[in-house]
Design an enzyme around this catalytic site. Structure first.
Site, mmCIF file in Angstrom:
data_model
loop_
_atom_site.group_PDB
_atom_site.id
_atom_site.type_symbol
_atom_site.label_atom_id
_atom_site.label_comp_id
_atom_site.label_asym_id
_atom_site.label_seq_id
_atom_site.Cartn_x
_atom_site.Cartn_y
_atom_site.Cartn_z
ATOM 1 N N CYS A 1 55.097 43.204 45.929
ATOM 2 C CA CYS A 1 54.782 43.919 47.168
ATOM 3 C C CYS A 1 55.229 45.361 46.981
ATOM 4 O O CYS A 1 55.895 45.709 46.023
ATOM 5 C CB CYS A 1 55.549 43.319 48.341
ATOM 6 S SG CYS A 1 55.249 41.573 48.577
ATOM 7 N N ARG B 1 50.255 47.226 44.438
ATOM 8 C CA ARG B 1 51.305 46.205 44.321
ATOM 9 C C ARG B 1 51.097 45.058 45.302
ATOM 10 O O ARG B 1 51.797 44.043 45.260
ATOM 11 C CB ARG B 1 52.688 46.822 44.546
ATOM 12 C CG ARG B 1 53.120 47.843 43.521
ATOM 13 C CD ARG B 1 54.522 48.361 43.820
ATOM 14 N NE ARG B 1 55.472 47.263 43.835
ATOM 15 C CZ ARG B 1 56.040 46.769 42.725
ATOM 16 N NH1 ARG B 1 55.712 47.280 41.547
ATOM 17 N NH2 ARG B 1 56.882 45.778 42.778
ATOM 18 N N TRP C 1 51.986 41.246 49.218
ATOM 19 C CA TRP C 1 51.223 40.327 48.358
ATOM 20 C C TRP C 1 51.853 38.975 48.619
ATOM 21 O O TRP C 1 52.912 38.666 48.085
ATOM 22 C CB TRP C 1 51.347 40.730 46.898
ATOM 23 C CG TRP C 1 50.495 39.904 45.994
ATOM 24 C CD1 TRP C 1 50.886 38.801 45.278
ATOM 25 C CD2 TRP C 1 49.103 40.066 45.724
ATOM 26 N NE1 TRP C 1 49.821 38.297 44.583
ATOM 27 C CE2 TRP C 1 48.717 39.045 44.832
ATOM 28 C CE3 TRP C 1 48.142 40.974 46.133
ATOM 29 C CZ2 TRP C 1 47.417 38.916 44.362
ATOM 30 C CZ3 TRP C 1 46.853 40.835 45.654
ATOM 31 C CH2 TRP C 1 46.489 39.832 44.788
ATOM 32 N N ASN D 1 60.678 42.591 48.633
ATOM 33 C CA ASN D 1 59.735 42.257 47.565
ATOM 34 C C ASN D 1 60.437 41.224 46.699
ATOM 35 O O ASN D 1 61.554 41.440 46.253
ATOM 36 C CB ASN D 1 59.395 43.514 46.747
ATOM 37 C CG ASN D 1 58.556 43.173 45.518
ATOM 38 O OD1 ASN D 1 57.866 42.154 45.514
ATOM 39 N ND2 ASN D 1 58.636 43.993 44.487
ATOM 40 N N GLY D 2 59.798 40.073 46.486
ATOM 41 C CA GLY D 2 60.411 39.040 45.644
ATOM 42 C C GLY D 2 60.339 37.687 46.328
ATOM 43 O O GLY D 2 59.524 37.470 47.225
ATOM 44 N N GLU E 1 39.128 32.427 24.754
ATOM 45 C CA GLU E 1 39.682 33.468 25.618
ATOM 46 C C GLU E 1 39.808 34.777 24.849
ATOM 47 O O GLU E 1 39.481 35.848 25.373
ATOM 48 C CB GLU E 1 41.028 33.033 26.185
ATOM 49 C CG GLU E 1 41.772 34.074 27.009
ATOM 50 C CD GLU E 1 40.972 34.607 28.193
ATOM 51 O OE1 GLU E 1 39.943 33.994 28.560
ATOM 52 O OE2 GLU E 1 41.351 35.660 28.730
ATOM 53 N N LYS F 1 37.958 38.381 25.866
ATOM 54 C CA LYS F 1 38.691 39.647 26.043
ATOM 55 C C LYS F 1 38.029 40.751 25.217
ATOM 56 O O LYS F 1 37.782 41.848 25.697
ATOM 57 C CB LYS F 1 40.144 39.470 25.610
ATOM 58 C CG LYS F 1 40.974 38.630 26.529
ATOM 59 C CD LYS F 1 41.405 39.334 27.794
ATOM 60 C CE LYS F 1 40.593 39.141 29.019
ATOM 61 N NZ LYS F 1 40.249 37.892 29.559
ATOM 62 N N GLU G 1 34.449 41.731 26.575
ATOM 63 C CA GLU G 1 34.283 42.345 27.904
ATOM 64 C C GLU G 1 34.875 43.744 27.993
ATOM 65 O O GLU G 1 34.487 44.512 28.858
ATOM 66 C CB GLU G 1 34.848 41.460 29.002
ATOM 67 C CG GLU G 1 36.343 41.303 29.028
ATOM 68 C CD GLU G 1 36.800 40.507 30.256
ATOM 69 O OE1 GLU G 1 36.220 40.644 31.339
ATOM 70 O OE2 GLU G 1 37.748 39.739 30.115
ATOM 71 N N HIS H 1 28.129 23.664 10.606
ATOM 72 C CA HIS H 1 26.910 23.190 11.293
ATOM 73 C C HIS H 1 26.036 24.355 11.731
ATOM 74 O O HIS H 1 25.233 24.217 12.645
ATOM 75 C CB HIS H 1 27.309 22.330 12.496
ATOM 76 C CG HIS H 1 28.087 21.119 12.102
ATOM 77 N ND1 HIS H 1 27.531 20.037 11.453
ATOM 78 C CD2 HIS H 1 29.412 20.857 12.194
ATOM 79 C CE1 HIS H 1 28.469 19.141 11.190
ATOM 80 N NE2 HIS H 1 29.620 19.603 11.624
ATOM 81 N N LYS I 1 35.935 42.972 39.186
ATOM 82 C CA LYS I 1 37.170 42.187 39.096
ATOM 83 C C LYS I 1 36.992 40.811 39.737
ATOM 84 O O LYS I 1 37.472 39.819 39.236
ATOM 85 C CB LYS I 1 38.324 42.926 39.783
ATOM 86 C CG LYS I 1 39.648 42.187 39.725
ATOM 87 C CD LYS I 1 40.068 41.890 38.299
ATOM 88 C CE LYS I 1 41.282 41.003 38.208
ATOM 89 N NZ LYS I 1 41.533 40.503 36.849
HETATM 90 C C1 AGP Z 1 38.182 37.583 32.746
HETATM 91 O O1 AGP Z 1 38.771 38.606 31.961
HETATM 92 C C2 AGP Z 1 37.038 38.101 33.591
HETATM 93 N N1 AGP Z 1 37.423 39.204 34.364
HETATM 94 C C3 AGP Z 1 36.315 37.012 34.353
HETATM 95 O O2 AGP Z 1 35.824 36.097 33.413
HETATM 96 C C4 AGP Z 1 37.142 36.221 35.382
HETATM 97 O O3 AGP Z 1 38.093 35.425 34.726
HETATM 98 C C5 AGP Z 1 36.178 35.298 36.164
HETATM 99 O O4 AGP Z 1 35.276 36.101 36.871
HETATM 100 C C6 AGP Z 1 36.905 34.371 37.130
HETATM 101 O O5 AGP Z 1 37.574 35.119 38.102
HETATM 102 P P1 AGP Z 1 38.604 34.355 39.087
HETATM 103 O O6 AGP Z 1 39.689 33.811 38.218
HETATM 104 O O7 AGP Z 1 39.073 35.408 40.040
HETATM 105 O O8 AGP Z 1 37.847 33.255 39.769
#
Ligand code: AGP
Length: 609
Positions: A2, A27, A74, A100-101, A482, A486, A489, A505, A604
């Site tokens: 927060c 925050r 938050w 905060n905490g 994963e 990263k 993207e 394969h 996001k």
């Molecule tokens: C991950 O780096 C991406 N930004 C994206 O795949 C994200 O994980 C996905 O859109 C799911 O988002 P969420 O966890 O908020 O549901």
């Protein structure tokens, strides 16, 4: 996480409070509030939602007082609402606090306070502190704060204000940041430097255990025992934008480095004090509940989906329950076999991803029991699910998910161990051994973060390749997925992850001289097989960068480079192996001049289908 602010001086406090909170919204931003001492009374105004909602409430109702505190929230305990927004006050309105905490022993304290007649207005842990100061105050504000601090356990940065002592603000810091800005005839308090940098660059950065007694012409720093400390002034050299990122160049790098704390916070309160068991007070499952479940789905998108793949492994390995993992955008359109004996777990950092929310609603419509694993208290997914458990990673600003992933992994591991505990599918001895290793993970993540130079070198050397492959078996394959996401993207490199055993394969046709292959080789149970896959790609003159457990000298013979992570149980090592992959993606994106925090075409939170 927060945002906290405080002001004491000769100007109207509200101006700094609102301006400071606007600099700290990264925050936390689910609700906000301020308190200003106006002589006759302490004025308090709060609003759920972004800071603008509070500003609207203050438009024709601005307090004139020159001492005040503020907070942008938050949520961790108590959903976002006006009532749960900070500041919180005691029964008399004489004392106000922002926090905060997490006050870990708040329930026991709250019960005691209620039994002594205190009336609570919110669901938060913080309000307990306001009532404690009311009880402990005998005329000496500092002494009262010190005795309150002796009663509370957990992580906190706190700022106290008292109508009985209108010339002072008192701050206390433990595990969460707090800064005092030193002005001329006025002083400023904030969780973080961005809130005060426009007012002063002379600061005291509080350390754990320190208490700051802030008046308009003086700031005294004492320890818990009341002894004065010899505090050095820290002169801030950062610019405002850098300050918001805590001195890091990007939010993504800041959040990668926040992972030790985020994982520690997510674990806190979920491990019994004697280290013998996992507790999930939010769930209260029993053997009957689990026995009646004949299928578990884990449904999510993107990084959360990758966390779900690891979660599947954990639940099947430890709790011996069948799990199927599905992409939310696929699950709801394939007429899934779901009924009242199905448990659907949805994972979502934002709690707002439309595909995941829709999958959750479809699961409920078909009679499933539902559990949400999310980082946002009060989010749509958190409110829709029958039950919810939270990661406590704090706001994740960068589009690329990092600390959300590791906190999802740690929560899935604890959930699986909790289920195993109930089903007695893991011995007490094995459980204690796993919990001991679990507790070491935050420090091991820190250790992994401490040596980024080799990763920077690889990123510079291979960052202009247009194709990169990630390979691994078992849990290493899930982490490889994963790592590839990263890199894709944020650096726009075409990266693909493959189960090592799949190479022959088809994919092996793409392995040509010089192509970089990131090989994860930490799973002992399939080590020899992984080694032979590495030899396959080396035989085609690929450049192979290995991610291995410390001490694995055998692997070094076959690789061009190796990045070692600390040794731990092979179930927990994904929490460590993902860190170099996050850093590799970050530095590759830097090498290519990409917009790390806001990559092209992406958002996001994907709140559209
Ligand atoms: C991950 O780096 C991406 N930004 C994206 O795949 C994200 O994980 C996905 O859109 C799911 O988002 P969420 O966890 O908020 O549901």
């Amino acid at each position: 996480m927060c945002g906290i602010v405080g002001y004491i001086g000769d100007q109207k406090a509200v101006k700094f409070l609102i301006d400071g909170l606007s600099k700290l919204e990264y925050r936390g931003y689910d609700s906000a509030g301020i308190a200003v001492d106006c002589g006759e009374e302490i004025f308090i105004e709060k609003a759920v939602g972004r800071l603008d909602a509070l500003k609207d409430k203050l438009k024709d109702n601005e307090p004139a007082g020159v001492i005040g505190i503020g907070h942008t929230r938050w949520a961790t305990h108590g959903r976002p609402s006006d009532r749960n927004a900070h500041p919180h006050s005691d029964c008399t309105g004489n004392f106000v606090v922002v926090h905060n905490g997490i006050i870990e022993n708040y329930m026991a304290l709250k019960e005691g306070l209620i039994s002594r007649g205190h009336k609570f207005l919110s669901e938060t842990d913080t309000e307990v502190v306001a009532h404690l100061i009311e009880e402990e105050y005998k005329g000496d504000f500092v002494a009262a704060v010190r005795s309150v601090l002796k009663k509370i356990e957990g992580s906190y940065s706190l700022v106290f204000m008292s109508r009985k002592d209108p010339d002072v603000l008192i701050c206390a810091k433990q595990d969460n940041p707090l800064v005092v800005g030193l002005g001329e005839g006025e002083n400023f308090i904030a969780s973080d430097i961005p809130a005060i940098i426009s007012k002063t660059r002379k600061t005291y950065i509080l350390n754990d255990g320190e208490i700051a007694i802030v008046k308009k012409n003086s700031v005294e720093i004492i320890d818990r025992q009341g002894n004065a400390t010899d505090k050095k002034i820290f002169n801030v050299s950062w610019n405002a934008e850098a300050a918001e990122k805590g001195g890091y160049e990007h939010f993504m790098l800041k959040e990668i480095n926040e992972q030790p704390k985020a994982v520690r916070d997510t674990m806190s309160k979920r491990i019994a004090k004697d280290g013998s068991a996992i507790t999930m007070d939010e769930l209260n499952w029993d053997e009957k509940f689990l026995d009646e479940i004949n299928k578990i789905y884990i449904v999510a998108c993107g990084t959360a989906y990758h966390a779900g793949l690891v979660g599947k492994f954990y639940i099947e390995k430890l709790a011996r329950k069948l799990v199927e993992v599905d992409l939310a955008s696929e699950y709801r359109y394939r007429d899934p076999i779901v009924d009242e004996k199905t448990l659907v777990m949805v994972i979502s950092q934002s709690g707002e991803t439309s595909d995941t929310l829709a999958a959750l609603k479809e699961s409920k419509r078909r009679g499933a029991k539902t559990l949400a694993i999310t980082n946002v208290v009060g989010s749509s997914i958190a409110r829709e699910a029958d039950q919810v458990i939270h990661t406590w990673a704090g706001p994740e600003i960068a589009v690329a998910s990092t600390k959300a992933y590791t906190t999802q992994l740690i929560l899935m591991f604890m959930l699986a161990l909790y289920m195993a505990q109930i089903r007695k599918t893991v011995s007490q001895e094995r459980e204690r051994e796993l919990i001991d290793m679990l507790k070491k993970i935050p420090a091991q993540i820190s250790e992994t973060l401490s040596d980024v130079d080799p990763i920077k070198t690889f990123a510079r050397k291979y960052g202009f390749n247009e194709d990169v492959f990630y390979i691994g078996r078992s849990l290493d394959y899930s982490v490889a997925l994963e790592g590839a996401l990263k890199l894709k993207e944020i650096s726009y490199i075409h990266a693909e992850a493959y189960a090592s055993g799949e190479l022959k394969h088809g994919t092996l046709a793409l392995i040509v001289e010089g192509v970089p292959v990131i090989a994860l080789a930490t799973q002992k149970s399939v080590y020899e097989k992984t080694l032979s896959n590495i030899k396959e790609v080396k035989a085609r003159d690929a450049v192979v960068i290995g991610i291995a457990a410390a001490g694995d000298t055998e692997l070094e013979k076959y690789l061009d480079h190796v990045i070692f992570v600390p040794e731990t149980d092979e179930l927990l090592i994904p929490l460590l192996t993902v860190v170099p992959l996050q850093l590799l993606a970050y530095y590759a994106a830097i090498t290519r001049g990409c917009d790390v925090d806001k990559p092209r075409n992406l958002a996001k939170s994907v709140t559209v289908e």
